[in-house]
Structures are given as C-alpha cells and as structure tokens.
Design an enzyme around this catalytic site. Structure first.
Site, PDB file in Angstrom:
ATOM      1  N   CYS A 130       0.755  -1.167   0.047  1.00 23.33           N
ATOM      2  CA  CYS A 130       0.024   0.009  -0.003  1.00 23.33           C
ATOM      3  C   CYS A 130       0.929   1.233  -0.156  1.00 23.33           C
ATOM      4  O   CYS A 130       0.272   2.312  -0.386  1.00 23.33           O
ATOM      5  CB  CYS A 130      -0.803   0.000   1.242  1.00 23.33           C
ATOM      6  SG  CYS A 130      -1.911  -1.431   1.320  1.00 23.33           S
TER       7      CYS A 130
ATOM      8  N   HIS B 198      -3.578   6.414   3.030  1.00 21.09           N
ATOM      9  CA  HIS B 198      -3.956   5.178   2.321  1.00 21.09           C
ATOM     10  C   HIS B 198      -5.204   4.820   3.015  1.00 21.09           C
ATOM     11  O   HIS B 198      -5.647   4.839   4.303  1.00 21.09           O
ATOM     12  CB  HIS B 198      -2.804   4.057   2.479  1.00 21.09           C
ATOM     13  CG  HIS B 198      -3.257   2.668   2.278  1.00 21.09           C
ATOM     14  ND1 HIS B 198      -3.744   2.400   1.006  1.00 21.09           N
ATOM     15  CD2 HIS B 198      -3.539   1.458   2.977  1.00 21.09           C
ATOM     16  CE1 HIS B 198      -4.198   0.963   1.344  1.00 21.09           C
ATOM     17  NE2 HIS B 198      -4.077   0.691   2.319  1.00 21.09           N
TER      18      HIS B 198
ATOM     19  N   ASN C 248     -10.199  -0.756  -0.153  1.00 27.22           N
ATOM     20  CA  ASN C 248      -8.633  -0.593  -0.087  1.00 27.22           C
ATOM     21  C   ASN C 248      -8.194  -1.484  -1.366  1.00 27.22           C
ATOM     22  O   ASN C 248      -8.254  -2.485  -1.743  1.00 27.22           O
ATOM     23  CB  ASN C 248      -8.143  -1.607   1.298  1.00 27.22           C
ATOM     24  CG  ASN C 248      -6.682  -1.457   1.417  1.00 27.22           C
ATOM     25  OD1 ASN C 248      -6.013  -1.052   0.221  1.00 27.22           O
ATOM     26  ND2 ASN C 248      -6.061  -2.126   2.190  1.00 27.22           N
TER      27      ASN C 248
HETATM   28  N1  ACO Z   1     -18.623  -9.968   8.359  1.00 24.48           N
HETATM   29  C1  ACO Z   1     -19.078 -10.187   9.739  1.00 24.48           C
HETATM   30  N2  ACO Z   1     -18.154 -10.352  10.540  1.00 24.48           N
HETATM   31  C2  ACO Z   1     -17.003 -10.672  10.268  1.00 24.48           C
HETATM   32  C3  ACO Z   1     -16.546 -10.198   8.843  1.00 24.48           C
HETATM   33  C4  ACO Z   1     -17.492  -9.923   8.157  1.00 24.48           C
HETATM   34  N3  ACO Z   1     -16.970  -9.579   6.750  1.00 24.48           N
HETATM   35  N4  ACO Z   1     -14.979 -10.483   9.074  1.00 24.48           N
HETATM   36  C5  ACO Z   1     -14.632 -10.768  10.506  1.00 24.48           C
HETATM   37  N5  ACO Z   1     -15.897 -10.955  11.175  1.00 24.48           N
HETATM   38  C6  ACO Z   1     -15.936 -11.396  12.605  1.00 24.48           C
HETATM   39  C7  ACO Z   1     -14.573 -12.212  13.049  1.00 24.48           C
HETATM   40  O1  ACO Z   1     -14.880 -13.415  12.424  1.00 24.48           O
HETATM   41  C8  ACO Z   1     -15.006 -11.994  14.575  1.00 24.48           C
HETATM   42  O2  ACO Z   1     -15.772 -12.708  14.970  1.00 24.48           O
HETATM   43  P1  ACO Z   1     -15.394 -13.773  16.534  1.00 24.48           P
HETATM   44  O3  ACO Z   1     -15.466 -12.501  17.209  1.00 24.48           O
HETATM   45  O4  ACO Z   1     -16.735 -14.369  16.612  1.00 24.48           O
HETATM   46  O5  ACO Z   1     -14.324 -14.367  16.501  1.00 24.48           O
HETATM   47  C9  ACO Z   1     -15.392 -10.650  14.505  1.00 24.48           C
HETATM   48  O6  ACO Z   1     -16.066  -9.965  13.238  1.00 24.48           O
HETATM   49  C10 ACO Z   1     -14.151  -9.420  14.925  1.00 24.48           C
HETATM   50  O7  ACO Z   1     -13.254  -9.610  13.932  1.00 24.48           O
HETATM   51  P2  ACO Z   1     -11.800  -8.820  13.995  1.00 24.48           P
HETATM   52  O8  ACO Z   1     -10.873  -9.285  13.113  1.00 24.48           O
HETATM   53  O9  ACO Z   1     -11.243  -8.669  15.517  1.00 24.48           O
HETATM   54  O10 ACO Z   1     -12.555  -7.367  13.583  1.00 24.48           O
HETATM   55  P3  ACO Z   1     -11.789  -6.236  13.611  1.00 24.48           P
HETATM   56  O11 ACO Z   1     -12.689  -4.981  14.459  1.00 24.48           O
HETATM   57  O12 ACO Z   1     -10.321  -6.099  13.834  1.00 24.48           O
HETATM   58  O13 ACO Z   1     -11.933  -5.373  12.141  1.00 24.48           O
HETATM   59  C11 ACO Z   1     -10.623  -5.292  10.017  1.00 24.48           C
HETATM   60  C12 ACO Z   1     -11.371  -6.506  11.018  1.00 24.48           C
HETATM   61  C13 ACO Z   1     -11.574  -4.602   9.396  1.00 24.48           C
HETATM   62  C14 ACO Z   1      -9.935  -6.178   9.164  1.00 24.48           C
HETATM   63  C15 ACO Z   1      -9.788  -4.578  10.754  1.00 24.48           C
HETATM   64  O14 ACO Z   1      -8.816  -5.162  11.565  1.00 24.48           O
HETATM   65  C16 ACO Z   1      -8.807  -3.683   9.906  1.00 24.48           C
HETATM   66  O15 ACO Z   1      -9.092  -2.888   8.999  1.00 24.48           O
HETATM   67  N6  ACO Z   1      -7.430  -4.075  10.001  1.00 24.48           N
HETATM   68  C17 ACO Z   1      -6.201  -3.272   9.245  1.00 24.48           C
HETATM   69  C18 ACO Z   1      -6.260  -3.881   7.934  1.00 24.48           C
HETATM   70  C19 ACO Z   1      -5.034  -3.049   7.034  1.00 24.48           C
HETATM   71  O16 ACO Z   1      -4.981  -1.983   7.598  1.00 24.48           O
HETATM   72  N7  ACO Z   1      -4.378  -3.950   6.413  1.00 24.48           N
HETATM   73  C20 ACO Z   1      -3.036  -3.212   5.749  1.00 24.48           C
HETATM   74  C21 ACO Z   1      -3.471  -2.493   4.534  1.00 24.48           C
HETATM   75  S1  ACO Z   1      -3.858  -3.779   3.285  1.00 24.48           S
HETATM   76  C22 ACO Z   1      -2.468  -3.890   2.184  1.00 24.48           C
HETATM   77  O17 ACO Z   1      -1.296  -3.698   2.573  1.00 24.48           O
HETATM   78  C23 ACO Z   1      -2.664  -4.819   1.169  1.00 24.48           C
END
Ligand code: ACO
Length: 326
Positions: free
Chosen positions: A113, A252, A283
């Site tokens: 990214c 980003h 993203n």
């Molecule tokens: N729909 C419904 N529920 C979901 C989904 C979905 N799409 N995805 C995950 N869940 C559930 C999980 O299974 C979990 O359930 P559980 O508690 O029963 O186990 C719950 O939601 C919480 O999951 P988390 O992963 O803890 O959710 P979080 O609040 O952390 O959000 C996310 C996830 C959106 C991915 C977030 O962590 C994020 O944005 N992280 C940063 C991503 C990023 O910046 N990446 C780097 C850049 S990308 C690149 O370089 C290509």
C-alpha cells in the site's frame, strides 16, 4: 536545486461495482458490519480479461493528457503494484510497450500500500540526480485476483483500480520532502504466501488457497495508526510543519477507523483535513492513495499553494509519507 512536482494526474476504476449487499448474498456478512468496521460500502472489480497493466495504461494516458504530454516525453516509468500481470517482465515494461513510450528505464516496485509514496519519492530523486526529466509513476492493483472470496475477514476489504502521476520540473511548489520506512519483522501480518521461490505453485498450494492474501487484521490495525502518525511526523518535522500547516491529508484508505484515529493523533479535524473515498472503492493497496490524490485534484479539493501530506502504510511492513506543495 530544481523543484520537482506533479504535472498531471489520472485514474481508472473498473466499471463493475460490488456492493455490500452483493457480498451479503455471497458470504455470512452484513452491510452493517462492513460499514461500521471499515467504512466501505462498495468496491470496483476488474473484468476477468482486465489485467493490472490495462488499468495502469488507462490511468497513465489520462495523467499524460492532463500534463499535456505524449508518451515519448517520458524518461522513466515506475509501476507500484503487488498484483503484477506476471512475475516478469515487469508490469512497467508491459505498460511502456502498450503506451508506445520510448525505450526508457521501466521497473516495478513491490511495497504494497505504500507504493504510490515510494514511487513518487523514487521518481523525485531520480529526476534530481539521475539525469531524467519526466517520470511516470503508476500505482495499479487487481487485488480481486488474489482475494479469497470465501474469507469474509479479508474479501470485503479490497478493490481494484489505478492512479498515475507525471512528474517533472516545476516553477513553484513541488515535492518538499518524504520519509520512507520498512519493518520486515512484521511481514507475516500481511502476505501472499505461495507462488514464489519459497513455496512454488503446486496443486497443494492452490487447494490450500495460498495464492491469496492472508492478513492478521486486528494486529495490523494496532500498528497502523502509530506507523502512519510517526511517518507523518518524520516528514513534517524536518520541514518545520505542524498539523495546522497541512491543508489536506491523503491517507492510504485501509479502514475509516484507522484514518479517524490518525487525524485525532495529528490534532486535525478529519472532516476538513482528511480526504476519504474508502466508502466507494475499499482498499486498493498502492492504488488507494493514487486514486484519492487524483480525485482530490480533479474535484478542486486541492488548490494552488496547498500543502498536501500523502501518508501510507502496508504489507512488508512498509510506510511512506510525502509532502507536496501544489
Ligand atoms: N462480516 C461479519 N463478521 C466478520 C467479518 C465480516 N466480513 N469479518 C470478520 N468478522 C468477524 C470475525 O470472525 C470476528 O468474529 P468472532 O469475534 O466471533 O471471532 C469478529 O468479526 C471480529 O473480528 P476482528 O478481525 O477482530 O474485527 P476487527 O474489528 O479487527 O475488524 C478489520 C477487522 C476490518 C480487518 C480490521 O482489523 C482492519 O481494518 N485491520 C487493518 C487492515 C489493514 O490496515 N491492512 C493493511 C493494509 S492492506 C495492504 O497492504 C494490501
């Protein structure tokens, strides 16, 4: 020293829109979950026969048109992508050929990214020191090709697109500074494990979906805000700039919550100073900040004399922040 700035920008987004409602039909997810956790409402998905270079070329042609230049005016081509058309030749070489550019240096950079910021920084340095006059920097991604469409924690996040910029000497403004960094010790947090020399493609790697993005989203989330805030400081402090001096931040677009936390940490009003388009495109890795920057220019949100901060982080981990005066 000659000032190097952006002479023209362009973007390309595939026509096909995949909404959260569409995803609800494919997976155990909801529009409510996706919007609250990420800020994303829809994303663009490239056609099956549309490769990264096809999107890159469309964005590049518009950037050249806006710069009132022709492909033969370009002395250097850099493509930032983690979804190249193929391992080699580089996507930049494919783009050079498709554009009908001269036989100028053309290469890809793989910094996820942060690719647009790395690309602009490299082009700025190479023009200043390498005898090149004008460079084409393109950030293009077809993340849909490396997404596991059954993995709800990742597939709702990503989209496809491309953004491009032509760089060259300017009378006023231009790139004032940049700060790049990387931390390979956290590479496991975001990776595409198979297909390289460590784990060549096999029936097993395909069966285990190891050719798709694997991400520890919540761990990354915690690093993201600090990394982006530190990168912003690393570029603004040496220039004597404070949060108030920045007219617009082009971050980003990984997650709306990360970006609002970044604004808070920088002491700036997110409504006024943060350019957001995550809602429409998700993203798009390197293409995210490139498309956002292009949109901000096209819509008049960036005005002459504005001080712009482009701030990105991504897989590697990598990060980069750049200040440009428009
Ligand atoms: N729909 C419904 N529920 C979901 C989904 C979905 N799409 N995805 C995950 N869940 C559930 C999980 O299974 C979990 O359930 P559980 O508690 O029963 O186990 C719950 O939601 C919480 O999951 P988390 O992963 O803890 O959710 P979080 O609040 O952390 O959000 C996310 C996830 C959106 C991915 C977030 O962590 C994020 O944005 N992280 C940063 C991503 C990023 O910046 N990446 C780097 C850049 S990308 C690149 O370089 C290509």
């Amino acid at each position: 020293m000659t000032k190097i700035g952006i002479l023209g920008v362009g973007k390309y987004l595939p026509e096909n829109v995949l909404t959260n409602a569409d995803l609800e039909k494919m997976l155990d997810t909801t529009d409510e979950w996706i919007v609250t956790r990420t800020g994303i409402k829809e994303r663009r998905i490239a056609a099956e026969n549309e490769a990264t270079s096809d999107m890159a070329v469309k964005a590049a042609k518009l950037a050249l048109k806006n710069a009132k230049l022709e492909p033969e005016d370009i002395d250097l081509i850099i493509v930032a992508t983690i979804t190249p058309d193929m391992f080699f030749p580089s996507t930049a070489c494919v783009v050079q050929q498709k554009l009908g550019a001269r036989k100028v240096p053309a290469f890809d950079i793989s910094v996820a990214c942060s690719g647009y910021v790395y690309g602009l920084t490299l082009a700025d340095s190479l023009i200043k020191t390498g005898g090149y006059k004008r460079a084409l920097v393109i950030a293009a991604e077809k993340l849909s090709a490396v997404t596991d469409w059954e993995e709800r924690s990742t597939c709702v996040l990503f989209g496809d697109g491309a953004g491009a910029a032509v760089l060259g000497p300017v009378e006023e403004g231009g790139i004032l500074g940049a700060a790049l960094g990387a931390d390979g010790s956290k590479g496991d947090l975001l990776q595409l494990p198979a297909g390289g020399s460590r784990m060549p493609a096999s029936i097993k790697t395909v069966e285990n979906k190891l050719h798709t993005i694997k991400m520890e989203g919540n761990v990354l989330f915690k690093h993201a805000v600090k990394i982006m805030a530190d990168a912003a400081l690393a570029v603004t402090e040496p220039l004597g700039l404070k949060g108030d001096d920045i007219d617009l931040i082009i971050p980003h677009q990984a997650n709306i919550r990360i970006l609002k936390a970044l604004a808070k940490r920088m002491g700036v009003d997110p409504e006024k100073k943060l350019y957001l388009n995550i809602e429409k495109y998700g993203n798009m890795s390197a293409a995210s900040s490139a498309v956002a920057f292009t949109e901000a220019v096209e819509s008049g949100r960036i005005k002459k004399g504005d001080i712009i901060l482009i701030d990105a982080f991504g897989g590697g981990l990598t990060w980069g922040a750049l200040i440009i005066k428009w």
